[in-house]
Scaffold this active site. Structure first.
Site, PDB file in Angstrom:
ATOM      1  N   GLY A  46     -19.559 -11.329  39.942  1.00 32.52           N
ATOM      2  CA  GLY A  46     -18.600 -11.350  41.039  1.00 32.52           C
ATOM      3  C   GLY A  46     -17.419 -10.468  40.716  1.00 32.52           C
ATOM      4  O   GLY A  46     -17.227 -10.086  39.549  1.00 32.52           O
ATOM      5  N   GLN A  51      -8.549  -8.040  41.090  1.00 27.69           N
ATOM      6  CA  GLN A  51      -8.825  -7.526  39.735  1.00 27.69           C
ATOM      7  C   GLN A  51      -8.750  -6.006  39.643  1.00 27.69           C
ATOM      8  O   GLN A  51      -8.637  -5.462  38.555  1.00 27.69           O
ATOM      9  CB  GLN A  51     -10.202  -8.003  39.271  1.00 27.69           C
ATOM     10  CG  GLN A  51     -10.215  -9.488  38.932  1.00 27.69           C
ATOM     11  CD  GLN A  51     -11.629  -9.962  38.695  1.00 27.69           C
ATOM     12  OE1 GLN A  51     -12.371 -10.216  39.646  1.00 27.69           O
ATOM     13  NE2 GLN A  51     -12.027 -10.064  37.443  1.00 27.69           N
ATOM     14  N   CYS A  92     -14.964 -13.739  32.460  1.00 34.10           N
ATOM     15  CA  CYS A  92     -14.245 -12.982  33.487  1.00 34.10           C
ATOM     16  C   CYS A  92     -14.096 -11.544  33.023  1.00 34.10           C
ATOM     17  O   CYS A  92     -13.761 -11.304  31.863  1.00 34.10           O
ATOM     18  CB  CYS A  92     -12.869 -13.608  33.716  1.00 34.10           C
ATOM     19  SG  CYS A  92     -11.890 -12.778  34.978  1.00 34.10           S
ATOM     20  N   LEU A  93     -14.354 -10.612  33.928  1.00 33.77           N
ATOM     21  CA  LEU A  93     -14.201  -9.195  33.580  1.00 33.77           C
ATOM     22  C   LEU A  93     -12.746  -8.863  33.245  1.00 33.77           C
ATOM     23  O   LEU A  93     -12.493  -7.864  32.578  1.00 33.77           O
ATOM     24  CB  LEU A  93     -14.715  -8.314  34.729  1.00 33.77           C
ATOM     25  CG  LEU A  93     -16.237  -8.383  34.963  1.00 33.77           C
ATOM     26  CD1 LEU A  93     -16.615  -7.629  36.239  1.00 33.77           C
ATOM     27  CD2 LEU A  93     -17.006  -7.828  33.769  1.00 33.77           C
ATOM     28  N   HIS A 134     -14.461 -19.087  41.397  1.00 30.47           N
ATOM     29  CA  HIS A 134     -13.792 -18.260  40.393  1.00 30.47           C
ATOM     30  C   HIS A 134     -13.108 -17.056  41.079  1.00 30.47           C
ATOM     31  O   HIS A 134     -11.956 -16.738  40.773  1.00 30.47           O
ATOM     32  CB  HIS A 134     -14.837 -17.810  39.362  1.00 30.47           C
ATOM     33  CG  HIS A 134     -14.359 -16.845  38.337  1.00 30.47           C
ATOM     34  ND1 HIS A 134     -14.276 -17.154  36.991  1.00 30.47           N
ATOM     35  CD2 HIS A 134     -13.958 -15.550  38.439  1.00 30.47           C
ATOM     36  CE1 HIS A 134     -13.834 -16.094  36.335  1.00 30.47           C
ATOM     37  NE2 HIS A 134     -13.633 -15.103  37.177  1.00 30.47           N
ATOM     38  N   GLU A 135     -13.809 -16.422  42.022  1.00 28.83           N
ATOM     39  CA  GLU A 135     -13.235 -15.260  42.729  1.00 28.83           C
ATOM     40  C   GLU A 135     -12.117 -15.677  43.674  1.00 28.83           C
ATOM     41  O   GLU A 135     -11.114 -14.971  43.800  1.00 28.83           O
ATOM     42  CB  GLU A 135     -14.318 -14.511  43.523  1.00 28.83           C
ATOM     43  CG  GLU A 135     -15.524 -14.024  42.739  1.00 28.83           C
ATOM     44  CD  GLU A 135     -15.189 -13.326  41.451  1.00 28.83           C
ATOM     45  OE1 GLU A 135     -14.076 -12.777  41.323  1.00 28.83           O
ATOM     46  OE2 GLU A 135     -16.026 -13.345  40.540  1.00 28.83           O
ATOM     47  N   HIS A 138      -8.942 -15.873  41.876  1.00 32.63           N
ATOM     48  CA  HIS A 138      -8.311 -14.559  41.663  1.00 32.63           C
ATOM     49  C   HIS A 138      -7.453 -14.164  42.861  1.00 32.63           C
ATOM     50  O   HIS A 138      -6.347 -13.644  42.694  1.00 32.63           O
ATOM     51  CB  HIS A 138      -9.375 -13.481  41.435  1.00 32.63           C
ATOM     52  CG  HIS A 138      -9.925 -13.413  40.040  1.00 32.63           C
ATOM     53  ND1 HIS A 138      -9.120 -13.247  38.921  1.00 32.63           N
ATOM     54  CD2 HIS A 138     -11.192 -13.456  39.577  1.00 32.63           C
ATOM     55  CE1 HIS A 138      -9.888 -13.202  37.832  1.00 32.63           C
ATOM     56  NE2 HIS A 138     -11.158 -13.332  38.207  1.00 32.63           N
TER      57      HIS A 138
HETATM   58  O1  GNR Z   1     -19.266 -11.832  35.527  1.00 34.78           O
HETATM   59  C1  GNR Z   1     -18.744 -12.936  35.630  1.00 34.78           C
HETATM   60  N1  GNR Z   1     -19.403 -14.015  35.168  1.00 34.78           N
HETATM   61  C2  GNR Z   1     -19.010 -15.307  35.411  1.00 34.78           C
HETATM   62  C3  GNR Z   1     -19.622 -16.308  34.682  1.00 34.78           C
HETATM   63  C4  GNR Z   1     -19.290 -17.618  34.905  1.00 34.78           C
HETATM   64  C5  GNR Z   1     -18.351 -17.936  35.854  1.00 34.78           C
HETATM   65  C6  GNR Z   1     -17.724 -16.947  36.573  1.00 34.78           C
HETATM   66  C7  GNR Z   1     -18.055 -15.637  36.360  1.00 34.78           C
HETATM   67  S1  GNR Z   1     -17.304 -14.404  37.299  1.00 34.78           S
HETATM   68  C8  GNR Z   1     -17.396 -13.060  36.215  1.00 34.78           C
HETATM   69  C9  GNR Z   1     -16.921 -11.793  36.873  1.00 34.78           C
HETATM   70  C10 GNR Z   1     -15.459 -11.936  37.191  1.00 34.78           C
HETATM   71  O2  GNR Z   1     -14.579 -11.877  36.377  1.00 34.78           O
HETATM   72  N2  GNR Z   1     -15.137 -12.197  38.416  1.00 34.78           N
HETATM   73  O3  GNR Z   1     -13.858 -12.410  38.745  1.00 34.78           O
HETATM   74 NI    NI Z   2     -12.909 -13.171  37.009  1.00 33.68          NI
END
Ligand code: GNR
Ligand code: NI
Length: 168
Positions: A46, A51, A92-93, A134-135, A138
């Protein structure tokens, strides 16, 4: 198509609350495609506009095994379905190299606009529910490390600051 630069925690710009998209024009369509390209390049499931330092309410996800199921959500909202919570090891990236358990509602309903400006709703559980929540965080300036203890968050912060100093 273009790869976008991803902000790294503790960059304060990740704390910006994103604003609704008012007009789904060519610029927004290009942004959605660039977000997907950047997500795939980073091997992410995601990515949010936040980001890449664009503070508009847009998120993309692809939780498929084959990485052939891109999903785009514009101005998304989430409704929690039921009381069950599930814990998942999140990464998270914007927090590269760290994975920690986070507990979130197991089942949600997401309502958003597609690229055609049409509203749609889907129910999600498992990894899709995790990724979308999670997104969504953000877009509200929140990061998964906010759910950890102060000690853990502080350690991650110091390590990432050190790495960013070392890297050129
Ligand atoms: O790549 C991602 N893997 C992930 C793994 C577990 C829970 C959430 C994520 S999201 C993350 C990519 C990212 O940072 N999205 O904001
Ligand atoms: Ni993230």
């Amino acid at each position: 198509m273009a790869l976008l630069k991803i902000l790294i925690f503790p960059d304060q710009r990740l704390r910006t609350v994103a604003k609704d998209v008012l007009d789904i024009n060519e610029e927004i369509k290009t942004l959605c495609n660039d977000l997907l390209e950047t997500m795939y390049e980073g091997k992410g499931i995601g990515l949010s506009a936040t980001q890449v330092n664009i503070h508009k309410r847009i998120l993309v996800v692809d939780v498929s095994e084959e990485k052939d199921s891109p999903m785009i959500f514009i101005n998304p909202s989430v409704e929690v379905l039921g009381q069950e919570e599930k814990t998942y090891g999140e990464g998270c990236l914007s927090v590269p190299g760290f994975f920690e358990e986070v507990s979130r509602p197991a089942k949600i309903k997401i309502t958003a606009l597609n690229l055609g400006g049409e509203e749609f709703s889907i129910e999600a559980e498992d990894l899709l529910a995790v990724a979308v929540q999670h997104e969504m965080d953000h877009l509200d300036g929140k990061i998964f490390v906010d759910f950890l203890s102060n000690l853990k968050r502080q350690r991650i912060k110091q390590k990432l600051i050190k790495i960013s100093r070392t890297a050129v």
